[in-house]
Write a protein that holds these residues in place. Sequence first.
Motif, PDB file in Angstrom:
ATOM      1  N   LEU A 105      35.533  49.415  43.847  1.00 41.75           N
ATOM      2  CA  LEU A 105      36.435  48.573  43.047  1.00 41.75           C
ATOM      3  C   LEU A 105      37.860  48.726  43.580  1.00 41.75           C
ATOM      4  O   LEU A 105      38.316  49.854  43.813  1.00 41.75           O
ATOM      5  N   TYR A 127      40.873  49.025  42.624  1.00 40.47           N
ATOM      6  CA  TYR A 127      41.915  49.353  41.654  1.00 40.47           C
ATOM      7  C   TYR A 127      42.298  50.827  41.786  1.00 40.47           C
ATOM      8  O   TYR A 127      41.475  51.676  42.121  1.00 40.47           O
ATOM      9  N   ASP A 168      31.431  45.489  42.963  1.00 41.17           N
ATOM     10  CA  ASP A 168      32.314  44.941  43.995  1.00 41.17           C
ATOM     11  C   ASP A 168      32.159  43.415  44.054  1.00 41.17           C
ATOM     12  O   ASP A 168      33.150  42.665  44.088  1.00 41.17           O
ATOM     13  N   VAL A 226      33.806  41.534  41.123  1.00 46.45           N
ATOM     14  CA  VAL A 226      35.267  41.432  41.228  1.00 46.45           C
ATOM     15  C   VAL A 226      35.652  40.435  42.321  1.00 46.45           C
ATOM     16  O   VAL A 226      36.639  39.686  42.173  1.00 46.45           O
ATOM     17  N   GLN A 227      34.909  40.422  43.413  1.00 49.94           N
ATOM     18  CA  GLN A 227      35.196  39.448  44.474  1.00 49.94           C
ATOM     19  C   GLN A 227      35.042  38.021  43.944  1.00 49.94           C
ATOM     20  O   GLN A 227      35.809  37.119  44.295  1.00 49.94           O
ATOM     21  N   ASN A 267      35.432  37.123  40.774  1.00 44.91           N
ATOM     22  CA  ASN A 267      36.460  36.858  39.759  1.00 44.91           C
ATOM     23  C   ASN A 267      37.520  37.954  39.822  1.00 44.91           C
ATOM     24  O   ASN A 267      37.448  38.950  39.107  1.00 44.91           O
ATOM     25  N   PRO A 268      38.547  37.783  40.665  1.00 48.42           N
ATOM     26  CA  PRO A 268      39.581  38.817  40.855  1.00 48.42           C
ATOM     27  C   PRO A 268      40.444  39.058  39.614  1.00 48.42           C
ATOM     28  O   PRO A 268      41.185  40.047  39.579  1.00 48.42           O
ATOM     29  N   LEU A 297      39.421  39.748  36.558  1.00 43.09           N
ATOM     30  CA  LEU A 297      38.760  40.558  35.536  1.00 43.09           C
ATOM     31  C   LEU A 297      39.628  41.756  35.147  1.00 43.09           C
ATOM     32  O   LEU A 297      40.320  42.336  35.981  1.00 43.09           O
ATOM     33  N   ILE A 304      34.494  45.368  33.396  1.00 46.61           N
ATOM     34  CA  ILE A 304      33.108  44.928  33.559  1.00 46.61           C
ATOM     35  C   ILE A 304      32.229  45.713  32.595  1.00 46.61           C
ATOM     36  O   ILE A 304      32.346  46.941  32.494  1.00 46.61           O
TER      37      ILE A 304
END
Length: 706
Positions: free
Chosen positions: A137, A139, A188, A191-192, A194-195, A197, A200
């Motif tokens: 992820l 972040y 991963d 997130v790709q 829907n950046p 978010l 999850i």
Amino acid sequence: MQNIQSHFQYVSYLWDEEYAASLGRDEVALLIYRSNLLGADLRLTNYGGGNTSAKTTEKDPLTGQPVEVMWIKGSGGDLGTLKKSGLAGLYLDRLQSLKKVYRGLQFEDEMVELFNHSIYDLKSKAPSIDTPLHAFLPYKHIDHLHPDAAIAIAASKEGKQINHELFSGQIGWVDWQRPGFDLGLKLDAAVQENPNLRGIMLGGHGLFTWGDTAYESYVNTLEVIERYSAFLQDNYNKKRKVFGGWRSQPVPADKRKEQAAALAPVLRGLCSSQTRMIGHFTDDERVLEFINSHDVDKLAPLGTSCPDHFLRTKISPLVLSLSPDENLSDAKAIRSKLEPAFEAYRVMYKNYYEKCKHPNSPAVRDANPVIILYPGVGMFSFAKDKQTARVASEFYINAINVMKGAEAVSEYVALEPQEAFNIEYWLLEEAKLQRMPKPKPLSGKIALITGSGGGIGKAIAKKFADEGACVILNDNDAERLETANIEFLKNFGKDTVSSVSLDVTSAQSVEEAFKAAALAFGGVDIIVNCAGLSISKPLTEHTEQDWNLLYNVMQKGQFLVSKYGVEILRKQQLGGDILNIVSKNGLMAGPNNVAYGSVKAAQLHMSRLLAAELGPEKIRVNVVNPDAVIADSKIWQSGWAEGRAKAYGISVEELPSYYAKRTLLNEIILPEDIANACFVFVGSLLNKSTGNMLNVDGGLSTVFAR
């Protein structure tokens, strides 16, 4: 801080800006701080559950160049008590590069060993199975928790739709999958796709949230959980009958404790058919709401959903068919009534194993239940030690919360048996179990030592606790008992020690002490009669009061404690030990000692009588005979020292050296010496020894057994 606190009704905002500021830009320290705050609230995550991480820039010790490092809670750690030593520090680029060698879902367990090739901090804890879920992820700060409110949505039939509507698509959803490398890839991908978010949800499992800073991650986590919690509360308010409503009301609190204390040793014996277990009991209001509901028979057999819950509580609980006001006085009859239910549970568990096992699965484990529900009374849990039993109880309460929430918003969906088995008998979990330290000699044992507020009794309690036993401290001196309790709690913790006031001359007090032991730990295995006092006077100076006091405390006390203790041992049907701390005076005649010496002789012979009577039930009765143990003793307060000094024609100050010089070894006897002798009897090496005595007196030829 006050303003932001007011935003939260269902979670606790604990961030201290001043303290956080004192940590400066130390992201690892802020990670630990955030983790401790999250772990302090069981509504957010469970003991030992969840995972947090932070990504930092560090200097590579080999190249001196800046590198990205991910710090993550190590395997088996607990967020609430996390320290830096509990973290794993790993090179982020190396973790990312593992994608190139990943061979697919069938081979994902092999990736765990490769995590070790990514270690940056050589003092790292073993990396968690969740490592790739954090690494992949993008972040800086990530929280993976198991909040009851979130899992209630994750474990509901319409959870995916509810989750999407609640957050307008800002919280993604990944269907249930066992934690591991492949699940990290799916996070991963989510997130790709829907950046934008902010988190999850893992179906049936838990929640991932994140932020650019430790504080942002913390607040985001609280806000998301707050929203889930508020949604559940709205549904509770609309749906008046939780769990289908009350089928019956629990019995009053005092009756619940009475029933639990009476039943716990029977249950402990039944649960210990393979390994001796320690028990825990709770009549928490959340438990009572569940076990007394119309839906308990529907929901309890389904088991739990979150793998963290399931690993601690087993496939499902055992629900007892006893009425809450059942007459439990006849332990044999109750045991006979319960045995078929336990055997049916064991058969069910073994069938579950046989149906779900793989060719390389570990051997079937203990088939006894961990969680036992007694409608109207409460919940018992049994495990290898008190902490594990207590934590299992906490996890099942979490599971109850999840079932309650899921049923309020939709329909509860448990983990499929095959998926549950794949978690329980996961080879990685088995490897973790195999790495656990070997149990101590008294692990799984419970000891009640009379007079353990100080002196010999306290030393015995300490020795037994050091060797793995749970101990029940007791004394008739409240101040002395409280001092010992504080010391033991500090040194051993609440899962090892319980205390109760005890007057060994009172049958009611003795009975209540054993009830307290049953409620605290499930029963008792080792009973040590150590309470005593000393009076030394010539025959004509002895009073009737002196005589009665000595015989009440030591002979009657030994009788009462043995009597009520044996009742518990018989309920368990696990055998046990009675140790009587007598004295060399039970064998040796000396001047000015008629009352004390004769009562010690009575104690000694009572021990022989009980050994003969209880042997067929595998209850061993043995004796330790100390002499002249003065350290930390009340003996100096009773006039004993003056009496013995007078009998020997010396001063009180000369007593210690006099006692030592008269022994063959020329040694002063300490409380710890007596404790060691007691351990010899109960530490498993002398399991076939009963009716024996062991002199710990430095060597006195006048009391050699003959």
